[in-house]
Design a protein around this motif. Sequence first.
Motif, mmCIF file in Angstrom:
data_model
loop_
_atom_site.group_PDB
_atom_site.id
_atom_site.type_symbol
_atom_site.label_atom_id
_atom_site.label_comp_id
_atom_site.label_asym_id
_atom_site.label_seq_id
_atom_site.Cartn_x
_atom_site.Cartn_y
_atom_site.Cartn_z
ATOM 1 N N MET A 1 6.628 0.994 4.197
ATOM 2 C CA MET A 1 6.702 -0.107 4.879
ATOM 3 C C MET A 1 5.073 -0.770 4.676
ATOM 4 S SD MET A 1 7.204 -1.379 8.739
ATOM 5 C CE MET A 1 7.954 -2.893 9.043
ATOM 6 N N ILE A 2 4.753 -2.029 4.519
ATOM 7 C CA ILE A 2 3.757 -2.600 4.262
ATOM 8 C C ILE A 2 3.597 -3.789 5.266
ATOM 9 C CG2 ILE A 2 1.913 -3.822 2.767
ATOM 10 C CD1 ILE A 2 2.696 -2.009 0.622
ATOM 11 N N ILE A 3 2.626 -3.939 5.974
ATOM 12 C CA ILE A 3 2.520 -4.637 6.997
ATOM 13 C C ILE A 3 1.606 -5.995 6.497
ATOM 14 C CG2 ILE A 3 1.853 -5.271 9.461
ATOM 15 C CD1 ILE A 3 2.351 -2.355 9.943
ATOM 16 N N LYS A 4 1.954 -7.034 6.700
ATOM 17 C CA LYS A 4 0.904 -8.186 6.132
ATOM 18 C C LYS A 4 0.418 -8.990 7.257
ATOM 19 C CE LYS A 4 3.623 -9.123 1.936
ATOM 20 N NZ LYS A 4 4.426 -9.933 1.211
ATOM 21 N N GLU A 5 -0.813 -9.298 7.191
ATOM 22 C CA GLU A 5 -1.437 -9.889 8.251
ATOM 23 C C GLU A 5 -1.198 -11.462 8.231
ATOM 24 O OE1 GLU A 5 -5.786 -9.377 10.286
ATOM 25 O OE2 GLU A 5 -5.883 -9.736 8.153
ATOM 26 N N SER A 6 -0.764 -12.241 9.590
ATOM 27 C CA SER A 6 -0.617 -13.434 9.803
ATOM 28 C C SER A 6 -1.123 -14.248 10.901
ATOM 29 C CB SER A 6 0.983 -13.535 9.587
ATOM 30 O OG SER A 6 1.380 -13.204 10.808
ATOM 31 N N GLU A 7 -0.723 -15.185 11.153
ATOM 32 C CA GLU A 7 -1.083 -15.912 12.519
ATOM 33 C C GLU A 7 -0.754 -14.950 13.466
ATOM 34 O OE1 GLU A 7 0.231 -19.980 12.979
ATOM 35 O OE2 GLU A 7 -0.708 -20.503 11.046
ATOM 36 N N LYS A 8 0.491 -14.385 13.643
ATOM 37 C CA LYS A 8 0.814 -13.511 14.687
ATOM 38 C C LYS A 8 0.530 -11.905 14.572
ATOM 39 C CE LYS A 8 4.069 -16.862 16.810
ATOM 40 N NZ LYS A 8 5.173 -16.665 17.479
ATOM 41 N N VAL A 9 0.021 -11.509 13.415
ATOM 42 C CA VAL A 9 -0.164 -10.076 13.106
ATOM 43 C C VAL A 9 -1.577 -9.901 12.645
ATOM 44 C CG1 VAL A 9 0.408 -8.227 11.736
ATOM 45 C CG2 VAL A 9 2.138 -9.856 12.348
ATOM 46 N N GLY A 10 -2.509 -9.049 13.308
ATOM 47 C CA GLY A 10 -3.755 -8.588 12.993
ATOM 48 C C GLY A 10 -3.702 -7.105 12.682
ATOM 49 N N LEU A 11 -4.535 -6.841 11.884
ATOM 50 C CA LEU A 11 -4.471 -5.540 10.847
ATOM 51 C C LEU A 11 -6.129 -5.049 11.277
ATOM 52 C CD1 LEU A 11 -2.691 -6.139 7.715
ATOM 53 C CD2 LEU A 11 -1.770 -5.356 10.096
ATOM 54 N N LYS A 12 -6.144 -3.817 11.788
ATOM 55 C CA LYS A 12 -7.506 -3.178 11.840
ATOM 56 C C LYS A 12 -7.488 -1.706 11.448
ATOM 57 C CE LYS A 12 -9.754 -6.726 13.764
ATOM 58 N NZ LYS A 12 -10.613 -7.320 13.061
ATOM 59 N N GLU A 13 -8.496 -1.311 10.749
ATOM 60 C CA GLU A 13 -8.487 -0.009 10.223
ATOM 61 C C GLU A 13 -8.833 1.116 11.157
ATOM 62 O OE1 GLU A 13 -9.939 1.644 6.537
ATOM 63 O OE2 GLU A 13 -10.250 -0.437 5.860
ATOM 64 N N LEU B 1 -1.363 8.575 8.457
ATOM 65 C CA LEU B 1 -0.129 9.420 8.572
ATOM 66 C C LEU B 1 0.053 9.811 7.101
ATOM 67 C CD1 LEU B 1 1.813 6.824 10.636
ATOM 68 C CD2 LEU B 1 1.127 8.895 11.386
ATOM 69 N N ASP B 2 0.687 11.103 6.973
ATOM 70 C CA ASP B 2 1.052 11.764 5.888
ATOM 71 C C ASP B 2 2.233 10.982 5.108
ATOM 72 O OD1 ASP B 2 -0.888 13.497 5.766
ATOM 73 O OD2 ASP B 2 0.464 15.169 6.833
ATOM 74 N N ASN B 3 3.238 10.505 5.780
ATOM 75 C CA ASN B 3 4.414 9.788 5.619
ATOM 76 C C ASN B 3 4.712 8.545 6.320
ATOM 77 O OD1 ASN B 3 6.911 9.077 4.459
ATOM 78 N ND2 ASN B 3 8.011 10.893 4.675
ATOM 79 N N PRO B 4 3.824 7.393 6.337
ATOM 80 C CA PRO B 4 4.187 6.372 7.146
ATOM 81 C C PRO B 4 5.580 5.768 7.133
ATOM 82 C CG PRO B 4 2.709 5.676 5.275
ATOM 83 C CD PRO B 4 2.924 7.159 5.342
ATOM 84 N N ASP B 5 6.408 5.891 6.100
ATOM 85 C CA ASP B 5 7.823 5.485 6.230
ATOM 86 C C ASP B 5 8.645 6.077 7.013
ATOM 87 O OD1 ASP B 5 7.068 3.312 4.370
ATOM 88 O OD2 ASP B 5 7.546 4.485 2.651
ATOM 89 N N SER B 6 8.427 7.246 7.595
ATOM 90 C CA SER B 6 9.041 8.010 8.244
ATOM 91 C C SER B 6 8.884 7.688 9.929
ATOM 92 C CB SER B 6 8.936 9.423 8.220
ATOM 93 O OG SER B 6 7.614 10.076 8.705
ATOM 94 N N VAL B 7 8.002 6.717 10.127
ATOM 95 C CA VAL B 7 7.794 6.389 11.439
ATOM 96 C C VAL B 7 8.061 5.074 11.666
ATOM 97 C CG1 VAL B 7 5.876 6.004 13.385
ATOM 98 C CG2 VAL B 7 5.657 8.013 11.656
ATOM 99 N N SER B 8 8.927 4.708 12.855
ATOM 100 C CA SER B 8 9.418 3.476 13.048
ATOM 101 C C SER B 8 8.378 2.426 14.025
ATOM 102 C CB SER B 8 10.921 3.376 13.649
ATOM 103 O OG SER B 8 10.819 3.926 15.003
ATOM 104 N N LEU B 9 8.164 1.300 13.609
ATOM 105 C CA LEU B 9 7.159 0.619 14.416
ATOM 106 C C LEU B 9 7.868 -0.340 15.572
ATOM 107 C CD1 LEU B 9 5.293 -0.997 11.477
ATOM 108 C CD2 LEU B 9 4.591 0.940 12.853
#
Length: 55
Positions: free
Chosen positions: A1-13, A47-55
């Motif tokens: 799953m890839i998350i995209k930054e938007s007006e309502k979503v902020g991403l920080k490493e 995470l080794d397998n981020p697709d196996s984790v639900s957000l």
Amino acid sequence: MIIKESEKVGLKETVVSDLKKEIIAFANCQGGNLYIGVKDDGTIIGLDNPDSVSL
């Protein structure tokens, strides 16, 4: 799953010093989600397998 930054979503490493500003900006608008551990391109790190984790 890839998350995209938007007006309502902020991403920080990582947790950064201006994190409070990000939270306040969301609080002063219509809210949103802040994801820590996600690169600017939407790739989840730490995470080794981020697709196996639900957000």
